[in-house]
Design a protein around this motif. Structure first.
Motif, PDB file in Angstrom:
ATOM      1  N   VAL A 114     -74.905   2.943 -38.783  1.00  0.00           N
ATOM      2  CA  VAL A 114     -74.499   3.187 -40.170  1.00  0.00           C
ATOM      3  C   VAL A 114     -74.638   4.660 -40.536  1.00  0.00           C
ATOM      4  O   VAL A 114     -74.442   5.040 -41.679  1.00  0.00           O
ATOM      5  N   GLU A 164     -72.493   6.798 -43.082  1.00  0.00           N
ATOM      6  CA  GLU A 164     -71.765   5.952 -44.034  1.00  0.00           C
ATOM      7  C   GLU A 164     -72.305   6.155 -45.439  1.00  0.00           C
ATOM      8  O   GLU A 164     -73.479   6.442 -45.633  1.00  0.00           O
ATOM      9  N   ASN A 210     -70.311  -6.007 -46.023  1.00  0.00           N
ATOM     10  CA  ASN A 210     -70.486  -4.786 -45.262  1.00  0.00           C
ATOM     11  C   ASN A 210     -71.625  -3.919 -45.809  1.00  0.00           C
ATOM     12  O   ASN A 210     -71.500  -2.709 -45.942  1.00  0.00           O
ATOM     13  N   ASN A 267     -75.050  -1.835 -46.052  1.00  0.00           N
ATOM     14  CA  ASN A 267     -75.817  -1.070 -45.077  1.00  0.00           C
ATOM     15  C   ASN A 267     -77.222  -0.700 -45.560  1.00  0.00           C
ATOM     16  O   ASN A 267     -77.951   0.023 -44.895  1.00  0.00           O
ATOM     17  N   ARG A 268     -77.598  -1.187 -46.724  1.00  0.00           N
ATOM     18  CA  ARG A 268     -78.992  -1.057 -47.200  1.00  0.00           C
ATOM     19  C   ARG A 268     -79.298  -2.340 -47.967  1.00  0.00           C
ATOM     20  O   ARG A 268     -78.398  -2.895 -48.620  1.00  0.00           O
ATOM     21  N   LEU A 305     -78.560  -4.884 -38.824  1.00  0.00           N
ATOM     22  CA  LEU A 305     -78.954  -3.639 -39.488  1.00  0.00           C
ATOM     23  C   LEU A 305     -80.316  -3.199 -38.977  1.00  0.00           C
ATOM     24  O   LEU A 305     -81.174  -4.027 -38.665  1.00  0.00           O
ATOM     25  N   LEU A 336     -83.771  -0.017 -42.915  1.00  0.00           N
ATOM     26  CA  LEU A 336     -82.817   0.142 -44.025  1.00  0.00           C
ATOM     27  C   LEU A 336     -83.160  -0.837 -45.140  1.00  0.00           C
ATOM     28  O   LEU A 336     -82.355  -1.101 -46.024  1.00  0.00           O
TER      29      LEU A 336
END
Lengths: 53, 1086, 66
Positions: free
Chosen positions: B523, B526, B586, B588-589, B613, B617
Motif C-alpha cells: 500500500v 497509496e 479497498n 488500506n488503514r 494488510l 496499518l
C-alpha cells in the motif's frame, strides 16, 4: 519545562507529571481529578493558541 | 421499517414495537412506573401517557402498550401530558407518602400540598411483581380484591407452597413494598436467601446468571442451574430475550469429551480452612470475626465495600484490628492439620500494611503468632519494616478465645504475653489467618487416578523429581504439591510443563497445523483509505456514547472511506465482515473505536493480516475503558470525547506505514553457568528435549554444595541421588561439560550470544542462543560463638560431613547444641537463609535416632519449618529435642576453656539463664551467594543488596531475567532447599524451551526505533541513554561512526527518539508526525 | 472565544498509566471527561515539543504520566 512555560506566559499549573503503576486505578482517578481541578481553576488557555493572522 | 415522529424528530421503528421502545432507542425518556422491558406492557400506572396526533386530531395513549404506525406523530412532553402525569403522581403520593420514589417524583412535579387524603400504603398496584412472577413460570401472587380493597397477595392470603422464594418480585418492586422479609414472613413457606458470591467470599450476593469476577477467563457469564428459575419452572428466559447475540441456550447438557494426551499436569489447588468449626473463635456467630480471605475482599477496591475499610456489623471504620495466625495450621488439637500453611504469616503482614495504608497510621494492627515465618525472598525485610517503620504489633501468643462485648460487637481477647502476664484487649475486627487445606474431592480424585498423597492430602513427590507424581506421566503443580506462595506455584507450573514435555519431546510438532497465509498487499504511496469500525460493545459503550452519531461523524473525517457501527466488533462474524469490507472498499488503514488496545489490538491486527494488510496499518482508540465506563453519567460529554478520540486516531492512522518485523535467528545451544544441582537439573531437562547444552563449572567436579549434604528433608540420601544425576548428565550426548572453566566475556543478545571461556589457560568460544545462570551460594564464614577456637564448634555442613562418612566421633557425643540464625536476620545480613531450621532439626532427629540418650538443644529465634517440614519439627519435639528460643539482642554466649565448651542462653519460658556444657556445637551459618558482578555485567542482569540475582518479576517471573534469553535457578536467586532448586532449574529450562520452540517464528516488534544515518550527527546521546543498549555506532561501511539501532534489542520506548537532537531517529508506529497529527487533531476539539 | 469545558491532553505510558486508566474503567470509577489520551510506548517518548505543541493547539492542560 515549567519555567519555560511561565516564561511564555503559560501557567505552570497547566502541566502535570505523575507516575502511576498499571495496578493503581484509584491513584489514576485521583490524579485525573487533581489535574482536571487544577486546570479548571485557571482561565481557558487562549493566550498561546495559534490564530490565523 | 415504520417511520414516524416523536417530538418533531423523525424516528423509525420496527413493526410490532411500542412507542416507548422506539423512544428509548432515540434517548427520549418517557416516565413510567409499571413498565419493564422483560415483561409484556400492562398500562397500569398511566405515567407514560403521551399525546398522539393522527393527522386530524390528538388523543392520549399510553406509550408502553401503544403500537407504532407509519406517519403518526407523538409528543411526549406537552403541557397537557405534564398535567396528567402530575395528577397521577399526586394521587399515588397521597396513597404512599413515605415511599422515597414518590417523594422524589412529587418534588420533580413540584407538588407541595396534596389535595387527597393521605394514606400510609407503600404499594402502588403497578402489578410488576405479579407479571414478573408469572414470567418466572410460577404465578404465586396476584392482584386480589376489588376497588379500594385491591392488593397484592397470595391465594387466600396464606403463605404459599407454590412460591419458590426466587425474589424476582422484590427485585422489580419500585416502591420497596415487597422485601425479602415480607417474602419470608408472608408469601412463601420456603426460605429466601441472597445467593452468595463465591468470589466475594459470600460478603455480597450475585445473580443466577453471572460472571464469576471481573477478570475471569473466559470472561463469559455462566448460569447457575441450581438457582436459575428456568430450570425449576421452565419459565423466565429473560436472559435469552435480552441477549442480542442469541448466545444463551438453556437446553445445553453436560457432555463427556475424550482427549488423547501424553502427559497430565494436576493443579487442583487448595481450599481455605473453614474456621466455623472452632467454637472458641465464634467465627459464625460474631460478625466482626472474619477470615483473611474475607478481609482481602474488604481491602479490595472492587470488593463489597469498594475498598473502604469498615466493619461488617455497623459500617464503622475500625481503630484496632488483630490477626490470629495458624488457624487450621500447625494444629492437631482442634483440627488435623499438623503442617504449616507457609503463606499466612506473610499475607497477614501484607493485609496489616494495606489496612494501614487505607486507614492511616492511627490504625492499630496486632498480629498474634507462634513463630513468624517469613523465609521468602525479601520477606524478612518486609517483616522488619512492618514492625519497625509501620508500628505493627507482633505478639507472640496464641489467644484462647474471643468474646463479644455486649451491644457494641467489639471483640474482647484475653491472652498471655511473653512475660506470662494475662492481658485483655478489645479489638474492632479480628481476622483469622486461615490456612491451606486439600479438599476431600482432591483426595478422592488422587485415589481414583492412583497417585500417592501424604497424610495431609498433599501430593507425594521426590526431592530430585519435585513435580512428578507416583504415577508415570502425571505431574503436579501448585498448592496440591505442598502449601506454597505465588512464586513457588509459578515455578512449579513451569517445572511441570517442562517435565511433561521431556517425555513427549519426540511427538512435538507432529500435530501442528499451519494456517494459510494471505500475501501482503503493498500500500506504499497509496492515498489513505481509512475504514472506521465503532463498537457498541453491547450496551457497554452504546449505553452511554451515541455510537450511531460517532459513526456518522467518522464518515465526515478526511480520508475516511467507510465507517460502520457494530454490536460487538470483536465477534467472529464482525471480523469476517471486516475482512470483506477491507477487500470490497479497498481499505488500506483500519481504525477501531472500542475497548482497550492492550487486550484487543492483537485480535484486530490478525484480522488485517488475514485480509492482506500489514498489521501495523491498524489503529485503535479506547472509547470504553477510558470513556463510556468512566463517564457513565455524562453521555453528552462522553459522546463528544469519543468523537475527539476517533478524530485523533484517524489523524494518526492516515500516517501509519506498513512495518516489517525482523526475524530473529536463534542459536539453539544453551549455556548453563554452574554445575551444581540446579545447573545439572536444568541441563538434563533441556538435553532430554533435544537441545545441546553446555555446563560451565569453575571447579574440577560437578555437584556443588549438594556434595556436602547428608539427607534431604524427606529423608532421601543426597549423595546417592546426586551420583545418579551426575551420571545421567555425564552420559547424555547433548550435554557438554566444561570443568575448570570460567567465563571471560559475553557478547550479543538473545538468540545470538558469543561467550569467551577460559579452560586451563586455553581460550575457547561458544556461540549460544540462551544462558542460564546457576552459580549457587555457600555457607558464610563466621567468627561468632568461638568458631575456630575449638574443633567441636562446627557448621551445619561440617556435621553433614561427619554424618556422610559416619564419623565414629558421633557416638561419643552426649550433648549437642545447635545455634540458629548465625549471620542471618541481623542488621548486617537481614535476610533469612530459609533452609537452616529444617536442616538443623533434621540432623537433630538423625542424632537422636542414632543415640536416643543424647541431649539435644536447638537455640532458635523463630522455627521456620514451612509446609510439611513442620512435621519434622513436631517429630523432633516428640522424641525429646529441646528447643530454646533466644532474642537477637540477647544471643547465646559460647565460651571455651580447654576442651570444655559452655553455652549460656536465657530461656524465655522459665525466664532464667541456662548453662549447657555440650560436646558439640553446630552453627547454622547464613547462606551467601557467590557474588559475581562480572557475570552480572556480561548478561546485563541486576544484583540486589544482598548480592542475589534479581529475577524479572518476584511473583510471576521467578526463573527468568528481564534480559531476554537469560534465565536463573538455584541459590544464586535465593537460598533454597534441594527440591526447590530442582523445581526452579526445571522452570528455567521450561522458560528457555518456550523461547527455543519458537525458533522459526521469532520476530522483533515492528514498533522499534530506526535511525536515518543521513541526519545522524554521531553525538552519542542515543547510545548512552538507551537502557537496552540497542543503539551502537556503525564500525564500518558508508555510514561509519553513525549510530544504528539493533531492532532485536530495541524495546520501542522512544527515549532515544525524543532525545535525538538531529531528528534522525524515528519510532515506527509512534512516529513524531503521528503524535503531532494527534495533537493537531485536538485543534478542532477545542 | 470562551470555552465552557477544558481540554487536557494526557500522554500515558502504555505499560503503566494507560493500564491504570483501563483498570479504572474496569472498576467503573468515575472521573471528569476533560482528558484526551494519547498513548505512548513510554513517557520517554514525550518530547517537550509535544507539550508545547499541545498548548499551541489550545489544550488547557497537559498531563504526562508514566
Amino acid at each position: 519545562m515549567g519555567n519555560l512555560l511561565e516564561h511564555m506566559g503559560i501557567e505552570k499549573q497547566r502541566l502535570h507529571f505523575s507516575w502511576i503503576s498499571s495496578a493503581e486505578a484509584t491513584k489514576f482517578v485521583n490524579v485525573a481529578k487533581e489535574v482536571t481541578n487544577a486546570v479548571r481553576a485557571l482561565e481557558p488557555n487562549n493566550k498561546f493558541v495559534k490564530t490565523l493572522d | 421499517m415504520i417511520k414516524f415522529k416523536i417530538n418533531g424528530k423523525k424516528v423509525q421503528g420496527e413493526e410490532g414495537q411500542y412507542v416507548i421502545q422506539v423512544a428509548e432507542k432515540y434517548g427520549i425518556t418517557i416516565p413510567t412506573l409499571c413498565h419493564h422491558k422483560a415483561l409484556e406492557p400492562a398500562g397500569m400506572c398511566r405515567m407514560c401517557t403521551v399525546e398522539l396526533f393522527n393527522g386530524r386530531n390528538t388523543k392520549f395513549v399510553t406509550a408502553c402498550n401503544y403500537p407504532i404506525w407509519e406517519g403518526m406523530e407523538i409528543n411526549t412532553d406537552t403541557e397537557a401530558v405534564h398535567q396528567g402525569r402530575k395528577l397521577i403522581v399526586e394521587m399515588l403520593y397521597a396513597r404512599c407518602p413515605e415511599v422515597p420514589l414518590l417523594k422524589k417524583l412529587a418534588k420533580e412535579y413540584e407538588i407541595e400540598t396534596v389535595r387527597f387524603p393521605k394514606q400510609d400504603d407503600d404499594c402502588i398496584l403497578c402489578g410488576l411483581c405479579v407479571r414478573m412472577c408469572e414470567k418466572m413460570g410460577n404465578s404465586a401472587i396476584s392482584l386480589t380484591g376489588r376497588g379500594v380493597d385491591m392488593k397484592i397477595d397470595t391465594p387466600f392470603g396464606i403463605q404459599s407452597d407454590t412460591c419458590l422464594a426466587c425474589g424476582a418480585c422484590a427485585s422489580v418492586c419500585p416502591t420497596g413494598h415487597i422485601t425479602l422479609e415480607k417474602i419470608k414472613n408472608e408469601i412463601t413457606k420456603k426460605n429466601p436467601f441472597i445467593i452468595p458470591s463465591e468470589y466475594e467470599m459470600g460478603l455480597k450476593g450475585r445473580k443466577p446468571i453471572y460472571v464469576p469476577y471481573a477478570q475471569a477467563v473466559p470472561n463469559n457469564p455462566a448460569i447457575d442451574r441450581d438457582v436459575c428459575m428456568h430450570f425449576k419452572t421452565g419459565g423466565c428466559q429473560i436472559c435469552t430475550e435480552v441477549c442480542q447475540m442469541d448466545a444463551i441456550d438453556h437446553s445445553m447438557e453436560d457432555e463427556i469429551i475424550e482427549i488423547d494426551v501424553g502427559s497430565v499436569i494436576l493443579s487442583p489447588g487448595f481450599k481455605p480452612f473453614d474456621p466455623s468449626k472452632f467454637d472458641n473463635y465464634m467465627y459464625s456467630n460474631y460478625p466482626n470475626v472474619m477470615t483473611t480471605m474475607e478481609f482481602e475482599r474488604i481491602l479490595s477496591a472492587s470488593g463489597p465495600t469498594q475498598g473502604h475499610l469498615t466493619r461488617l456489623s455497623d459500617n464503622k471504620e475500625p481503630k484496632k484490628i488483630a490477626w490470629f495466625q495458624c488457624i487450621g495450621s500447625r494444629d492437631t488439637n482442634k483440627c488435623d492439620n499438623s503442617y504449616c500453611s507457609s503463606v499466612c504469616c506473610m499475607y497477614a503482614i501484607k493485609e496489616a500494611m494495606i489496612a494501614k495504608e487505607h486507614q492511616g497510621d492511627d490504625l492499630d494492627c496486632s498480629i498474634f503468632f507462634m513463630d513468624m515465618r517469613t523465609p521468602g525472598k525479601e520477606f524478612e525485610r518486609y517483616y522488619q519494616n512492618a514492625k519497625e517503620k509501620h508500628g505493627i504489633n507482633f505478639i507472640r501468643s496464641r489467644a484462647h478465645s474471643i468474646t463479644e462485648v455486649p451491644d457494641t460487637n467489639d471483640l474482647e481477647v484475653r491472652y498471655v504475653n511473653e512475660k506470662g502476664v494475662i492481658q485483655t484487649e478489645i479489638f474492632d475486627i479480628i481476622v483469622l489467618s486461615v490456612g491451606i487445606e486439600i479438599p476431600d474431592e482432591t483426595r478422592k480424585f488422587a485415589e481414583k487416578i492412583g497417585i500417592e498423597i501424604t497424610e495431609n492430602g498433599f501430593c507425594k513427590t521426590d526431592s530430585f523429581e519435585p513435580v512428578k507424581t507416583s504415577r508415570d506421566g502425571i505431574y503436579v503443580a501448585g498448592a496440591f504439591n505442598g502449601p506454597k506462595d505465588i512464586p513457588e506455584s509459578v515455578l512449579d507450573a513451569s517445572a511441570a510443563a517442562s517435565a511433561a514435555g521431556d517425555s513427549l519431546s519426540k511427538a512435538r510438532n507432529t500435530l501442528t497445523k499451519i494456517p494459510e497465509s494471505v500475501p501482503e498487499i503493498n500500500v506504499t504511496g497509496e492515498r489513505p483509505r481509512i475504514g472506521v469500525f465503532v463498537c457498541d460493545c453491547g450496551s457497554n459503550i452504546n449505553g452511554v456514547v451515541n455510537c450511531a452519531e460517532i459513526t456518522e461523524y467518522a464518515r465526515t473525517l478526511p480520508f475516511v472511506e467507510f465507517a460502520q457501527e457494530s454490536l460487538y466488533t470483536c465477534s467472529q462474524d464482525t471480523q469476517d465482515k471486516m475482512v470483506e469490507y477491507i477487500k470490497e472498499k479497498n481499505l488500506n488503514r483500519v481504525v477501531v473505536a472500542a475497548c482497550t488496545p492492550k487486550t484487543h489490538e492483537p485480535l484486530f491486527q490478525e484480522t488485517l493480516t488475514n485480509s492482506g494488510l500489514n498489521k501495523y496499518l491498524f489503529e485503535m482508540t479506547n472509547i470504553r475503558n477510558q470513556n463510556s465506563w468512566v463517564h457513565k453519567n455524562n453521555p453528552d460529554l462522553a459522546t463528544e470525547k469519543a468523537k475527539d478520540l476517533v478524530r485523533m486516531a484517524v489523524a494518526k492512522s492516515g500516517l501509519a506505514e506498513p512495518l516489517t518485523e525482523e526475524k530473529i535467528n536463534l542459536n539453539e545451544k544453551v549455556v548453563i553457568i554452574g554445575g551444581g544441582i540446579a545447573g545439572m537439573a536444568a541441563a538434563k531437562s533441556l538435553a532430554s528435549q533435544g537441545y545441546e547444552t553446555h555446563i560451565i563449572e569453575q571447579q574440577n567436579f560437578l555437584g556443588g554444595q549438594a556434595l556436602k549434604l547428608y539427607r534431604t528433608a524427606k529423608g532421601e540420601d543426597v549423595q546417592l541421588k546426586l551420583k545418579q544425576l551426575i551420571n545421567d548428565v555425564s552420559s547424555m550426548d547433548k550435554i557438554k561439560i566444561h570443568l575448570n572453566t570460567t567465563l571471560k566475556s559475553v557478547d550479543g543478545f538473545v538468540g545470538n550470544f558469543k561467550s569467551k571461556l577460559l579452560k586451563q589457560e586455553k581460550d575457547f568460544e561458544i556461540e549460544h542462543g540462551i544462558a542460564i545462570i546457576a552459580t549457587g551460594a555457600k555457607g558464610c564464614e563466621t567468627s561468632e560463638y568461638c568458631f575456630g577456637e575449638n574443633p567441636k564448634i562446627i557448621t551445619s555442613l561440617d556435621l553433614d560431613k561427619m554424618l556422610i562418612k559416619n564419623d565414629p566421633e558421633i557416638n561419643n557425643i552426649n550433648s549437642a547444641v545447635f545455634i540458629q540464625c548465625v549471620g542471618s536476620r541481623e542488621t548486617k545480613r537481614p535476610y533469612c537463609s530459609r533452609v537452616c531450621c529444617t536442616h538443623s532439626i533434621e540432623n537433630a532427629i538423625i542424632l537422636k535416632t542414632k543415640k536416643p540418650e543424647m541431649d539435644i538443644y536447638i537455640l532458635y529465634r523463630d522455627i521456620r519449618t514451612y509446609g510439611e517440614k513442620e512435621l519434622l519439627y513436631k517429630k523432633a519435639r516428640d522424641i525429646g529435642v529441646i528447643f530454646i528460643r533466644y532474642d537477637v539482642n540477647a544471643k547465646p554466649e559460647v565460651t571455651t576453656k580447654g576442651n570444655e565448651i559452655s553455652v549460656k542462653v536465657k530461656d524465655h519460658i522459665l525466664d532464667m539463664l541456662l548453662e549447657i556444657k555440650p560436646d558439640i556445637v553446630t552453627l547454622a551459618t547464613a547462606i551467601v551467594p557467590n557474588k559475581d558482578e562480572k557475570l552480572a555485567n556480561f548478561f546485563k542482569v541486576p544484583i540486589n543488596e544482598d548480592n542475589f540475582f534479581v529475577e524479572k518479576h518476584a511473583k510471576l517471573g521467578p526463573a527468568e531475567f528481564a534480559t531476554d534469553g537469560v534465565f536463573l535457578c538455584g541459590s544464586c536467586h535465593y537460598p533454597k532447599s534441594l527440591d526447590e532448586a530442582v523445581t526452579q532449574a526445571k522452570a528455567s529450562a521450561s522458560r528457555a524451551l518456550t523461547l527455543l520452540s519458537k525458533k522459526d517464528n521469532l520476530y522483533t516488534s515492528g514498533n522499534v526505533a530506526d535511525i536515518n544515518p543521513m541526519y545522524c550527527s554521531s553525538c552519542g546521546i542515543c547510545v548512552s541513554i538507551c537502557p537496552y543498549s540497542a543503539p551502537l555506532f556503525t564500525t564500518e561501511g558508508r555510514f561509519k561512526d553513525k549510530a544504528e539501532i539493533n531492532p532485536i534489542l530495541c524495546k520501542g520506548c522512544g527515549l532515544c527518539v525524543s532525545s535525538c537532537r538531529s531528528g534522525a531517529i524515528h519510532l515506527k508506529g509512534f512516529d513524531t508526525n503521528q503524535i503531532f497529527a494527534q495533537i493537531y487533531a485536538l485543534d478542532k476539539a477545542v | 472565544m470562551t470555552k465552557e469545558k477544558r481540554k487536557i491532553v494526557a500522554f500515558l505510558c502504555n505499560w503503566c498509566s494507560y493500564g491504570a486508566a483501563d483498570l479504572a474503567g474496569v472498576s467503573r470509577m468515575q472521573y471528569p471527561a476533560d482528558i484526551r489520551v494519547i498513548r505512548v510506548p513510554c513517557t520517554g517518548r514525550v518530547s517537550p515539543k509535544f507539550i508545547l505543541s499541545a498548548f499551541r493547539q489550545g489544550a488547557d492542560g497537559v498531563w504526562v504520566s508514566g
